[in-house]
Write a protein that holds these residues in place. Structure first.
Motif, PDB file in Angstrom:
ATOM      1  N   ARG A  18     -13.411  11.788  -2.923  1.00 36.69           N
ATOM      2  CA  ARG A  18     -13.606  10.660  -1.999  1.00 36.69           C
ATOM      3  C   ARG A  18     -12.417   9.707  -2.073  1.00 36.69           C
ATOM      4  O   ARG A  18     -11.865   9.299  -1.050  1.00 36.69           O
ATOM      5  CB  ARG A  18     -14.903   9.917  -2.334  1.00 36.69           C
ATOM      6  CG  ARG A  18     -15.144   8.690  -1.459  1.00 36.69           C
ATOM      7  CD  ARG A  18     -16.438   7.985  -1.792  1.00 36.69           C
ATOM      8  NE  ARG A  18     -16.534   7.465  -3.134  1.00 36.69           N
ATOM      9  CZ  ARG A  18     -15.964   6.315  -3.547  1.00 36.69           C
ATOM     10  NH1 ARG A  18     -15.239   5.586  -2.723  1.00 36.69           N
ATOM     11  NH2 ARG A  18     -16.131   5.912  -4.795  1.00 36.69           N
ATOM     12  N   SER A  24     -14.329   4.822   1.407  1.00 34.97           N
ATOM     13  CA  SER A  24     -15.287   4.000   0.657  1.00 34.97           C
ATOM     14  C   SER A  24     -16.610   4.757   0.605  1.00 34.97           C
ATOM     15  O   SER A  24     -16.816   5.743   1.319  1.00 34.97           O
ATOM     16  CB  SER A  24     -15.481   2.653   1.344  1.00 34.97           C
ATOM     17  OG  SER A  24     -16.148   2.845   2.586  1.00 34.97           O
ATOM     18  N   LEU A  25     -17.514   4.270  -0.229  1.00 33.74           N
ATOM     19  CA  LEU A  25     -18.858   4.853  -0.247  1.00 33.74           C
ATOM     20  C   LEU A  25     -19.508   4.734   1.123  1.00 33.74           C
ATOM     21  O   LEU A  25     -20.172   5.658   1.586  1.00 33.74           O
ATOM     22  CB  LEU A  25     -19.720   4.164  -1.306  1.00 33.74           C
ATOM     23  CG  LEU A  25     -19.429   4.533  -2.752  1.00 33.74           C
ATOM     24  CD1 LEU A  25     -20.138   3.575  -3.704  1.00 33.74           C
ATOM     25  CD2 LEU A  25     -19.833   5.962  -3.042  1.00 33.74           C
ATOM     26  N   ALA A  26     -19.293   3.613   1.782  1.00 35.45           N
ATOM     27  CA  ALA A  26     -19.867   3.406   3.122  1.00 35.45           C
ATOM     28  C   ALA A  26     -19.284   4.406   4.111  1.00 35.45           C
ATOM     29  O   ALA A  26     -20.015   4.956   4.953  1.00 35.45           O
ATOM     30  CB  ALA A  26     -19.607   1.976   3.591  1.00 35.45           C
ATOM     31  N   ASP A  27     -17.969   4.658   4.012  1.00 33.49           N
ATOM     32  CA  ASP A  27     -17.338   5.627   4.914  1.00 33.49           C
ATOM     33  C   ASP A  27     -17.936   7.013   4.727  1.00 33.49           C
ATOM     34  O   ASP A  27     -18.278   7.691   5.702  1.00 33.49           O
ATOM     35  CB  ASP A  27     -15.823   5.712   4.654  1.00 33.49           C
ATOM     36  CG  ASP A  27     -15.069   4.452   5.000  1.00 33.49           C
ATOM     37  OD1 ASP A  27     -15.531   3.683   5.868  1.00 33.49           O
ATOM     38  OD2 ASP A  27     -13.993   4.233   4.384  1.00 33.49           O
ATOM     39  N   SER A  29     -20.809   7.815   3.347  1.00 30.51           N
ATOM     40  CA  SER A  29     -22.206   7.786   3.765  1.00 30.51           C
ATOM     41  C   SER A  29     -22.321   7.949   5.279  1.00 30.51           C
ATOM     42  O   SER A  29     -23.142   8.729   5.765  1.00 30.51           O
ATOM     43  CB  SER A  29     -22.858   6.472   3.327  1.00 30.51           C
ATOM     44  OG  SER A  29     -24.162   6.382   3.824  1.00 30.51           O
ATOM     45  N   GLU A  30     -21.481   7.238   5.988  1.00 31.23           N
ATOM     46  CA  GLU A  30     -21.499   7.330   7.453  1.00 31.23           C
ATOM     47  C   GLU A  30     -21.126   8.727   7.923  1.00 31.23           C
ATOM     48  O   GLU A  30     -21.741   9.257   8.843  1.00 31.23           O
ATOM     49  CB  GLU A  30     -20.520   6.308   8.038  1.00 31.23           C
ATOM     50  CG  GLU A  30     -20.590   6.215   9.552  1.00 31.23           C
ATOM     51  CD  GLU A  30     -19.682   5.112  10.076  1.00 31.23           C
ATOM     52  OE1 GLU A  30     -19.001   5.366  11.086  1.00 31.23           O
ATOM     53  OE2 GLU A  30     -19.646   4.025   9.476  1.00 31.23           O
ATOM     54  N   SER A  36     -27.294   7.973   1.685  1.00 31.20           N
ATOM     55  CA  SER A  36     -26.990   6.551   1.562  1.00 31.20           C
ATOM     56  C   SER A  36     -25.841   6.308   0.587  1.00 31.20           C
ATOM     57  O   SER A  36     -25.528   7.168  -0.245  1.00 31.20           O
ATOM     58  CB  SER A  36     -28.226   5.786   1.078  1.00 31.20           C
ATOM     59  OG  SER A  36     -28.514   6.153  -0.266  1.00 31.20           O
ATOM     60  N   LYS A  37     -25.244   5.116   0.680  1.00 33.00           N
ATOM     61  CA  LYS A  37     -24.197   4.718  -0.273  1.00 33.00           C
ATOM     62  C   LYS A  37     -24.744   4.766  -1.689  1.00 33.00           C
ATOM     63  O   LYS A  37     -24.073   5.222  -2.615  1.00 33.00           O
ATOM     64  CB  LYS A  37     -23.691   3.295   0.017  1.00 33.00           C
ATOM     65  CG  LYS A  37     -22.967   3.121   1.308  1.00 33.00           C
ATOM     66  CD  LYS A  37     -22.412   1.712   1.468  1.00 33.00           C
ATOM     67  CE  LYS A  37     -23.487   0.660   1.302  1.00 33.00           C
ATOM     68  NZ  LYS A  37     -23.008  -0.705   1.544  1.00 33.00           N
ATOM     69  N   SER A  38     -25.958   4.271  -1.860  1.00 35.90           N
ATOM     70  CA  SER A  38     -26.591   4.237  -3.177  1.00 35.90           C
ATOM     71  C   SER A  38     -26.755   5.643  -3.743  1.00 35.90           C
ATOM     72  O   SER A  38     -26.473   5.884  -4.928  1.00 35.90           O
ATOM     73  CB  SER A  38     -27.947   3.542  -3.066  1.00 35.90           C
ATOM     74  OG  SER A  38     -28.625   3.588  -4.288  1.00 35.90           O
ATOM     75  N   SER A  41     -23.352   6.978  -4.726  1.00 34.62           N
ATOM     76  CA  SER A  41     -22.931   6.275  -5.937  1.00 34.62           C
ATOM     77  C   SER A  41     -23.648   6.837  -7.165  1.00 34.62           C
ATOM     78  O   SER A  41     -23.035   7.022  -8.223  1.00 34.62           O
ATOM     79  CB  SER A  41     -23.201   4.775  -5.802  1.00 34.62           C
ATOM     80  OG  SER A  41     -22.857   4.105  -6.985  1.00 34.62           O
TER      81      SER A  41
END
Length: 115
Positions: A18, A24-27, A29-30, A36-38, A41
């Motif tokens: 990644r 990012s985690l959000a990227d 995840s999307e 989810s980001k969680s 993670s």
């Protein structure tokens, strides 16, 4: 390698991939559309171990690795086409048993059928 160590190594591979893509985690995840980001993670931190389906989803979202690489089943990072992964997510092309290998072990009949 015991289970906690393997879970940690799986997480390290996911995080390294990644970060190498500057996501990012959000990227990520999307890109997955389902994780989810969680959850991602938790995989990266070794809190939770991803299953085969999650590895496939993440490998597709990353686009640079195979599910088998993420799960530490192989050390080759290279990604196959999505069609090849769908056909066999556990055995990438270079590790799939050949018909000759099966024949050596008596698993298939190599003789032509007289239908």
């Amino acid at each position: 390698m015991d289970s906690p160590e393997l879970t940690e190594q799986i997480g390290q591979r996911l995080r390294a991939e990644r970060k190498s893509l500057r996501l990012s985690l959000a990227d990520l995840s999307e890109r997955t559309g389902t994780l989810s980001k969680s959850r991602i993670s938790n995989y990266e931190q070794g809190i939770r171990r991803m299953g085969l389906e999650e590895a496939r989803i993440l490998a597709d979202a990353l686009g640079t690795v195979t599910p088998a690489y993420l799960l530490c089943l192989e050390d080759t990072r290279g990604s196959e086409s999505p069609e090849e992964r769908i056909a066999d997510p556990v055995f990438p092309r270079e590790r799939r048993p050949t018909p000759a290998a099966h024949a050596e072990h008596g698993r298939i009949d190599t003789h032509q059928s007289a239908w």
